[in-house]
Design a protein around this motif. Structure first.
Motif, PDB file in Angstrom:
ATOM      1  N   GLY A  83      -3.067 -66.728  34.297  1.00 29.09           N
ATOM      2  CA  GLY A  83      -4.232 -66.042  34.817  1.00 29.09           C
ATOM      3  C   GLY A  83      -3.956 -65.680  36.263  1.00 29.09           C
ATOM      4  N   VAL A  84      -4.263 -64.447  36.645  1.00 33.63           N
ATOM      5  CA  VAL A  84      -4.086 -64.036  38.040  1.00 33.63           C
ATOM      6  C   VAL A  84      -5.393 -63.430  38.532  1.00 33.63           C
ATOM      7  N   ALA A  85      -5.699 -63.668  39.787  1.00 30.65           N
ATOM      8  CA  ALA A  85      -6.933 -63.145  40.367  1.00 30.65           C
ATOM      9  C   ALA A  85      -6.663 -62.602  41.757  1.00 30.65           C
ATOM     10  N   ARG A  86      -7.274 -61.447  42.027  1.00 30.38           N
ATOM     11  CA  ARG A  86      -7.228 -60.836  43.364  1.00 30.38           C
ATOM     12  C   ARG A  86      -5.791 -60.632  43.851  1.00 30.38           C
ATOM     13  N   VAL A  87      -4.938 -60.142  42.972  1.00 30.01           N
ATOM     14  CA  VAL A  87      -3.533 -59.913  43.331  1.00 30.01           C
ATOM     15  C   VAL A  87      -3.462 -58.915  44.485  1.00 30.01           C
ATOM     16  N   GLN A  99      -5.329 -64.367  46.840  1.00 30.75           N
ATOM     17  CA  GLN A  99      -4.621 -64.266  45.553  1.00 30.75           C
ATOM     18  C   GLN A  99      -4.473 -65.646  44.902  1.00 30.75           C
ATOM     19  N   LYS A 100      -4.673 -65.685  43.589  1.00 25.26           N
ATOM     20  CA  LYS A 100      -4.594 -66.950  42.860  1.00 25.26           C
ATOM     21  C   LYS A 100      -3.811 -66.763  41.571  1.00 25.26           C
ATOM     22  N   ILE A 101      -2.897 -67.676  41.288  1.00 26.90           N
ATOM     23  CA  ILE A 101      -2.074 -67.627  40.080  1.00 26.90           C
ATOM     24  C   ILE A 101      -2.107 -69.003  39.428  1.00 26.90           C
ATOM     25  N   ILE A 102      -2.461 -69.033  38.159  1.00 27.44           N
ATOM     26  CA  ILE A 102      -2.497 -70.289  37.413  1.00 27.44           C
ATOM     27  C   ILE A 102      -1.822 -70.077  36.059  1.00 27.44           C
ATOM     28  N   SER A 103      -0.994 -71.025  35.640  1.00 28.83           N
ATOM     29  CA  SER A 103      -0.396 -70.989  34.313  1.00 28.83           C
ATOM     30  C   SER A 103      -0.973 -72.113  33.466  1.00 28.83           C
ATOM     31  N   GLY A 104      -0.944 -71.928  32.167  1.00 32.84           N
ATOM     32  CA  GLY A 104      -1.455 -72.945  31.264  1.00 32.84           C
ATOM     33  C   GLY A 104      -1.403 -72.449  29.838  1.00 32.84           C
ATOM     34  N   ILE A 107      -2.336 -69.105  46.476  1.00 33.97           N
ATOM     35  CA  ILE A 107      -1.171 -68.644  47.239  1.00 33.97           C
ATOM     36  C   ILE A 107      -1.664 -67.936  48.487  1.00 33.97           C
ATOM     37  N   ASP A 108      -1.365 -68.505  49.638  1.00 34.27           N
ATOM     38  CA  ASP A 108      -1.840 -67.933  50.901  1.00 34.27           C
ATOM     39  C   ASP A 108      -0.798 -66.995  51.488  1.00 34.27           C
TER      40      ASP A 108
END
Length: 278
Positions: free
Chosen positions: A221-225, A230-235, A277-278
């Motif tokens: 899932g990715v948000a606000r790329v 920006q946020k990246i999560i795997s699962g 991720i900053d």
């Protein structure tokens, strides 16, 4: 006279290329397309940065007002015009159609490219050349639940390819009830979350009986790329039913059945960290 179609990238006003910015500064009128995507800043921020007025081109404008815009351009050979697009100009059919219509009117068109989610999805660590056909998931309603996107996901999985899933946005939409009554009342903007997308993907798989996904299906899932947040999560797919990615815009990736060792390492990195991720 030049009609510029300019990609703005994914984040804010500073993501425009130098070439794009120089073109904007020569233009008499500047239109910002706000139908297929949104920027992480408001229109005023763009106007302050460009030092020029920016005219919003919403859904209504894009669907019914483009002819008027192109007519103005074609009858004003002394001035340049710009049509600004979030991401890259040719990542949406709407803009390809605009390009072709302008060419047919004899307008000189220059396209200035930029980053889009299509290539920026490489931020997940997945190899971009291992992606199959991109799919779009629309909001389901009580009366309209289209599953036509789902066989494309299965086909990608069958070919051991990743799937980029683009999630629906609703901006300046009129409800069926108000449309039937002839009332031009716009609904509040809605942006599909990864949670809703996963619910609809699971429903589609069950309804079509394709059994293409299971509890071992790996996803991102990715948000606000492109944004600072920006946020990246795997699962695994079902885990995303409970994962809140925060504010829009969201996108989703269903991974191929087999990952390259580097891809697997990146999957584990974002799974273990689940960090912003900053």
């Amino acid at each position: 006279m030049v009609f510029y179609i300019i990609g703005l990238g994914l984040g804010d006003h500073q993501d425009i290329t130098i070439k794009g910015l120089e073109a904007v500064k020569t233009c008499k009128e500047i239109y910002l397309e706000s139908y297929t995507s949104i920027l992480g800043i408001n229109k005023q921020k763009l106007q302050d940065f460009y030092g020029k007025e920016v005219i919003e081109a919403d859904r209504e404008c894009c669907e019914t007002g483009i002819d008027r815009i192109l007519e103005n351009v074609s009858t004003d050979p002394q001035n340049n015009y710009a049509f600004l697009v979030v991401g890259d100009p040719f990542c949406a059919t709407t803009h390809t159609d605009l390009f072709l219509r302008a060419i047919k009117l004899g307008i000189k068109v220059e396209v200035i490219h930029n980053a889009s989610i299509i290539n920026a999805i490489g931020c997940t660590g997945l190899q971009v050349y291992r992606f199959g056909e991109t799919v779009s998931v629309p909001f389901f309603t009580e009366k309209w639940r289209p599953y036509s996107f789902y066989p494309k996901i299965k086909a990608n999985l069958d070919h051991n390819l990743h799937t980029l899933v683009l999630l629906d946005i609703k901006v300046k939409e009129i409800s069926e009830e108000n449309l039937a009554r002839g009332k031009k009342i716009y609904e509040a903007p809605r942006f599909m979350s990864t949670q809703i997308a996963v619910e609809q993907i699971i429903e589609s798989d069950k309804q079509l009986g394709l059994n293409a996904i299971d509890e071992k299906t790996k996803c991102f899932g990715v948000a606000r790329v492109g944004f600072e947040s920006q946020k990246i999560i795997s699962g695994f797919l079902h885990e995303f039913l409970e994962i809140d990615m925060g504010a829009p815009l969201h996108s989703f990736v269903i991974c191929a059945k087999e990952l390259h060792p580097i891809e697997e390492e990146m999957f584990q990195f974002y799974r273990n960290n689940q960090q912003k991720i900053d």
